[in-house]
Design an enzyme around this catalytic site. Structure first.
Site, PDB file in Angstrom:
ATOM      1  N   ARG A 211      -6.932 133.954  99.434  1.00 32.00           N
ATOM      2  CA  ARG A 211      -6.169 135.183  99.241  1.00 32.00           C
ATOM      3  C   ARG A 211      -6.233 135.955 100.558  1.00 32.00           C
ATOM      4  NH1 ARG A 211      -9.620 134.886  94.593  1.00 32.00           N
ATOM      5  NH2 ARG A 211      -8.456 134.529  92.648  1.00 32.00           N
ATOM      6  N   LYS A 235     -11.984 137.963  93.851  1.00 38.56           N
ATOM      7  CA  LYS A 235     -11.773 139.003  92.852  1.00 38.56           C
ATOM      8  C   LYS A 235     -13.045 139.242  92.057  1.00 38.56           C
ATOM      9  CE  LYS A 235      -6.789 138.583  92.080  1.00 38.56           C
ATOM     10  NZ  LYS A 235      -5.748 138.320  91.069  1.00 38.56           N
ATOM     11  N   HIS A 306       0.321 134.412  99.801  1.00 35.90           N
ATOM     12  CA  HIS A 306       0.108 133.808  98.484  1.00 35.90           C
ATOM     13  C   HIS A 306       0.947 132.546  98.326  1.00 35.90           C
ATOM     14  CE1 HIS A 306      -2.564 134.970  95.318  1.00 35.90           C
ATOM     15  NE2 HIS A 306      -1.706 134.632  94.390  1.00 35.90           N
ATOM     16  N   ARG A 309      -1.121 129.847  99.663  1.00 34.73           N
ATOM     17  CA  ARG A 309      -2.161 129.527  98.680  1.00 34.73           C
ATOM     18  C   ARG A 309      -1.584 128.664  97.560  1.00 34.73           C
ATOM     19  NH1 ARG A 309      -7.042 131.493  96.200  1.00 34.73           N
ATOM     20  NH2 ARG A 309      -6.768 132.063  94.007  1.00 34.73           N
ATOM     21  N   HIS A 332     -10.490 130.753  90.513  1.00 36.62           N
ATOM     22  CA  HIS A 332      -9.933 131.250  89.253  1.00 36.62           C
ATOM     23  C   HIS A 332     -11.021 131.340  88.195  1.00 36.62           C
ATOM     24  CE1 HIS A 332      -5.557 129.865  90.243  1.00 36.62           C
ATOM     25  NE2 HIS A 332      -5.835 131.049  90.753  1.00 36.62           N
ATOM     26  N   TYR A 341      -0.036 125.346  88.278  1.00 41.19           N
ATOM     27  CA  TYR A 341       0.292 124.442  89.374  1.00 41.19           C
ATOM     28  C   TYR A 341       0.647 123.047  88.876  1.00 41.19           C
ATOM     29  CZ  TYR A 341      -1.620 128.230  92.103  1.00 41.19           C
ATOM     30  OH  TYR A 341      -1.850 129.463  92.643  1.00 41.19           O
TER      31      TYR A 341
END
Length: 360
Positions: A211, A235, A306, A309, A332, A341
């Site tokens: 990110r 995150k 992004h 990514r 994640h 994906y």
């Protein structure tokens, strides 16, 4: 809004302007909202952006409840929340926004129940509006290769250096010790440093599927040259270590040894990537770099960090990586976030099938 002290809650803090202020909350509800803010920021460690979003949603819910005559938090039930969401839907809110608001409401009611403000938690009774999932825009492998190859000979590096220098407001970049062969004869040192930095940014974003906030937060000590890994803070302040490819490691090393010393000064600290003012690189500038580099390749769709990514994750799956490994690679929390994906890869398979199969 002034800080409000409510019996049974911790000392209140000033609440940010997260929603409409036309209908001020009653003192007690404002105090509960202040306690919820501290819970999100201090106890759960959520990012300021997430805290603002949750507070704005919760304020909106409480304002709706007050307009319906609710004066005591104990009267907050699933009917009130559903009515609030229905009003949001009628106002034209997207499914994704409604899903987030429902999540905010569940977080707040769980917190209220844990503090004894509610006798029962209505959150689990609340359905979640199914958000439409949009397939991420990705670059094909040959497009990524063209972008990264073009990064080594980027004519826009000089203009970006000039743009950054105009934002310096008179600050001067410091000169570090000679780290090897410097800029070519006649080349502006700052422009050369920016070019090396930008090449390293592009390589690292794609190689490690970072990110942009993770990239800008990297310190020099987070890199492990021997193992070719980098430690990043994702995150929710979750730390993870991801591999770095050989070309990316080479580009970062070149920036560290030859470019960074040209920009480093007392403001730099341990930041790996620097702006021309010497401070840590701002995510907005990193986004400009990516858009400019991708725009230099006519066949590549316009996308940002992004998009790189997304592309890296898709290429990993197409190359045979398992979904769980890609989940850890991306950081994640849920496998469901990674599964999108697989849809990208399936769509490409279907496109190839329809184009190539004689009876498609």
């Amino acid at each position: 809004m002034a800080a409000i002290r409510v019996p049974g809650t911790p000392p209140a803090v000033k609440i940010a302007d997260t929603g409409s202020m036309e209908q001020p909350l009653p003192d007690r509800l404002a105090g509960l909202l202040a306690a919820f803010e501290r819970h999100l920021a201090a106890e759960r460690g959520l990012s300021p952006h997430t805290v603002r979003a949750y507070l704005g949603d919760t304020r909106s819910l409480l304002e709706h409840a007050c307009q319906g005559g609710m004066t005591d938090i104990a009267r907050l039930d699933v009917g009130v929340i559903r009515g609030w969401l229905a009003a949001q839907h009628a106002a034209g809110q997207a499914r994704s926004s409604l899903a987030r608001r429902a999540a905010s409401a569940r977080t707040f009611t769980a917190f209220a129940r844990s503090r004894g403000w509610l006798t029962a938690d209505p959150g689990p009774l609340l359905g979640t509006p199914k958000a439409q999932r949009h397939l991420p825009q990705v670059l094909a492998a040959d497009q990524v290769a063209a972008v990264l190859d073009a990064a080594g000979n980027d004519p826009s590096a000089s203009s970006r250096a000039g743009h950054e220098q105009r934002e310096r407001n008179g600050a001067k970049a410091g000169n570090g010790p000679d780290a090897g062969s410097g800029p070519a004869a006649g080349q502006d040192p700052i422009a050369a440093a920016v070019g090396w930095r930008d090449s390293a940014i592009m390589e690292l974003l794609y190689a490690s599927a970072l990110r942009v906030s993770e990239l800008c937060g990297i310190d020099v000590g987070d890199l492990d040259d021997e193992r070719r890994t980098v430690r990043v803070l994702g995150k929710g302040s979750k730390e993870r270590t991801v591999p770095v490819g050989v070309p990316a490691a080479r580009a970062v090393r070149h920036w560290q040894r030859q470019g960074r010393p040209l920009l480093v000064n007392e403001r730099s600290g341990h930041a790996l990537f620097l702006g021309t003012r010497g401070g840590r690189l701002d995510p907005r500038m990193a986004r400009r770099v990516v858009h400019a580099r991708i725009a230099a390749v006519p066949s590549a769709p316009d996308t940002g960090p992004h998009g790189l990514r997304h592309s890296a994750a898709t290429h990993l799956l197409e190359g045979g990586a398992d979904l769980r490994s890609v989940q850890e690679f991306l950081g994640h929390a849920s496998l469901a976030s990674t599964q999108i994906y697989t849809h990208v890869s399936i769509e490409r398979l279907l496109a190839a099938y329809r184009q190539a199969h004689p009876r498609a």
